[in-house]
Design an enzyme around this catalytic site. Structure first.
Site, PDB file in Angstrom:
ATOM      1  N   PRO A  11       0.786  -1.236   0.000  1.00  0.00           N
ATOM      2  CG  PRO A  11      -0.208  -1.179   2.093  1.00  0.00           C
ATOM      3  CD  PRO A  11       0.479  -2.103   1.136  1.00  0.00           C
ATOM      4  CG  ASN A  12      -0.184   4.356   1.261  1.00  0.00           C
ATOM      5  OD1 ASN A  12      -1.171   4.891   0.762  1.00  0.00           O
ATOM      6  ND2 ASN A  12      -0.201   3.839   2.472  1.00  0.00           N
ATOM      7  NE  ARG A  19       2.752   9.844   1.278  1.00  0.00           N
ATOM      8  CZ  ARG A  19       3.114   9.038   2.277  1.00  0.00           C
ATOM      9  NH1 ARG A  19       3.970   9.421   3.170  1.00  0.00           N
ATOM     10  NH2 ARG A  19       2.602   7.823   2.370  1.00  0.00           N
ATOM     11  CE1 TYR A  24       9.504   4.749   2.784  1.00  0.00           C
ATOM     12  CE2 TYR A  24       8.480   6.882   3.222  1.00  0.00           C
ATOM     13  CZ  TYR A  24       8.704   5.567   3.573  1.00  0.00           C
ATOM     14  OH  TYR A  24       8.126   5.044   4.702  1.00  0.00           O
ATOM     15  CG  ASN A  73       8.435  -2.289   0.012  1.00  0.00           C
ATOM     16  OD1 ASN A  73       7.936  -2.393   1.129  1.00  0.00           O
ATOM     17  ND2 ASN A  73       9.047  -1.188  -0.389  1.00  0.00           N
ATOM     18  CB  ALA A  76       1.454  -0.236   6.192  1.00  0.00           C
ATOM     19  CD  GLU A  97      10.667  -8.097   5.522  1.00  0.00           C
ATOM     20  OE1 GLU A  97      11.059  -9.166   6.044  1.00  0.00           O
ATOM     21  OE2 GLU A  97      10.246  -7.132   6.181  1.00  0.00           O
ATOM     22  CG  HIS A  99      11.243  -2.906   4.326  1.00  0.00           C
ATOM     23  ND1 HIS A  99       9.874  -2.741   4.284  1.00  0.00           N
ATOM     24  CD2 HIS A  99      11.463  -4.116   4.879  1.00  0.00           C
ATOM     25  CE1 HIS A  99       9.302  -3.802   4.803  1.00  0.00           C
ATOM     26  NE2 HIS A  99      10.230  -4.658   5.171  1.00  0.00           N
ATOM     27  NE  ARG A 106      10.884   5.110   8.749  1.00  0.00           N
ATOM     28  CZ  ARG A 106       9.910   5.078   7.849  1.00  0.00           C
ATOM     29  NH1 ARG A 106       9.911   4.164   6.895  1.00  0.00           N
ATOM     30  NH2 ARG A 106       8.941   5.951   7.891  1.00  0.00           N
TER      31      ARG A 106
HETATM   32  O1  CA2 Z   1      10.870   1.571   3.368  1.00  0.00           O
HETATM   33  C1  CA2 Z   1       9.956   0.932   2.815  1.00  0.00           C
HETATM   34  O2  CA2 Z   1      10.036   0.495   1.679  1.00  0.00           O
HETATM   35  C2  CA2 Z   1       8.642   0.707   3.570  1.00  0.00           C
HETATM   36  O3  CA2 Z   1       8.193  -0.622   3.298  1.00  0.00           O
HETATM   37  C3  CA2 Z   1       7.645   1.733   3.083  1.00  0.00           C
HETATM   38  C4  CA2 Z   1       6.330   1.741   3.852  1.00  0.00           C
HETATM   39  C5  CA2 Z   1       6.527   1.754   5.353  1.00  0.00           C
HETATM   40  O4  CA2 Z   1       5.276   1.510   5.990  1.00  0.00           O
HETATM   41  C6  CA2 Z   1       7.510   0.691   5.753  1.00  0.00           C
HETATM   42  O5  CA2 Z   1       7.732   0.819   7.100  1.00  0.00           O
HETATM   43  C7  CA2 Z   1       8.839   0.825   5.051  1.00  0.00           C
HETATM   44  C8  CA2 Z   1       5.475   2.947   3.513  1.00  0.00           C
HETATM   45  C9  CA2 Z   1       5.269   3.194   2.080  1.00  0.00           C
HETATM   46  C10 CA2 Z   1       4.591   4.516   1.927  1.00  0.00           C
HETATM   47  O6  CA2 Z   1       4.526   4.834   0.581  1.00  0.00           O
HETATM   48  C11 CA2 Z   1       5.073   5.994   0.148  1.00  0.00           C
HETATM   49  C12 CA2 Z   1       4.331   6.756  -0.674  1.00  0.00           C
HETATM   50  C13 CA2 Z   1       4.850   7.925  -1.188  1.00  0.00           C
HETATM   51  C14 CA2 Z   1       6.106   8.298  -0.879  1.00  0.00           C
HETATM   52  C15 CA2 Z   1       6.849   7.535  -0.054  1.00  0.00           C
HETATM   53  C16 CA2 Z   1       6.343   6.377   0.458  1.00  0.00           C
END
Ligand code: CA2
Length: 149
Positions: A11-12, A19, A24, A73, A76, A97, A99, A106
């Site tokens: 997700p996301n 952002r 990221y 990946n 969440a 896995e 990230h 974190r």
């Molecule tokens: O560091 C990673 O790849 C994570 O899997 C990203 C997840 C976070 O919940 C994990 O703890 C670590 C969050 C992804 C959020 O998506 C984004 C969207 C737009 C910009 C940046 C991230």
């Protein structure tokens, strides 16, 4: 044609590059896919993203039937999904896995992964460069396994 590597994103991550660039980076998910295809060369890959847990589970099932490796990946869902963990447990091949950020640097809520105990390896903190690194590593593991077989 050889069995594809499945690269699954949770997700996301479809918003990557838009952002929190300090965590990221500025690379978009479409650019990540291109990096993965370049790293894979002639080897087929299936690259997916979903905000829905069931869809990711369905792709893991597809990878169990048709894939040679998984890079995931789970975003969440890493910290919440026993269902994804259960699906991944059934995959017999190399499973990474991944990230983008180093989740261990974190906050505490990012430290307990349901996926790590069932993964072959974990990559965290290499930024989006972790994706092509993971592709090369999975290809290497598959090649070594086929020499032994
Ligand atoms: O560091 C990673 O790849 C994570 O899997 C990203 C997840 C976070 O919940 C994990 O703890 C670590 C969050 C992804 C959020 O998506 C984004 C969207 C737009 C910009 C940046 C991230």
């Amino acid at each position: 044609m050889s069995r594809p590597i499945y690269i699954l994103n949770g997700p996301n991550l479809n918003r990557l590059g838009t952002r929190e660039p300090e965590i990221y980076g500025r690379t978009t998910l479409a650019e990540v896919e291109t990096m993965c295809r370049e790293a894979a060369g002639d080897n087929p890959i299936v690259f997916k993203q979903s905000n829905r847990e069931y869809e990711i589970i369905d792709w893991v099932h597809e990878a169990i039937d048709q894939g040679s490796g998984i890079i995931i990946n789970p975003a969440a869902f890493t910290f919440t999904s026993m269902a994804i963990m259960d699906a991944l447990k059934m995959f017999p091949g190399p499973l990474i896995e991944l990230h983008i950020s180093n989740i261990h640097r974190r906050e505490q809520i990012y430290h307990k992964s349901y996926v790590s105990p069932v993964a072959t390896a974990v990559i965290a903190g290499l930024g989006t460069n972790g994706y092509p690194v993971a592709v090369k590593a999975v290809l290497d593991m598959i090649a070594k396994a086929s020499v032994k077989a």
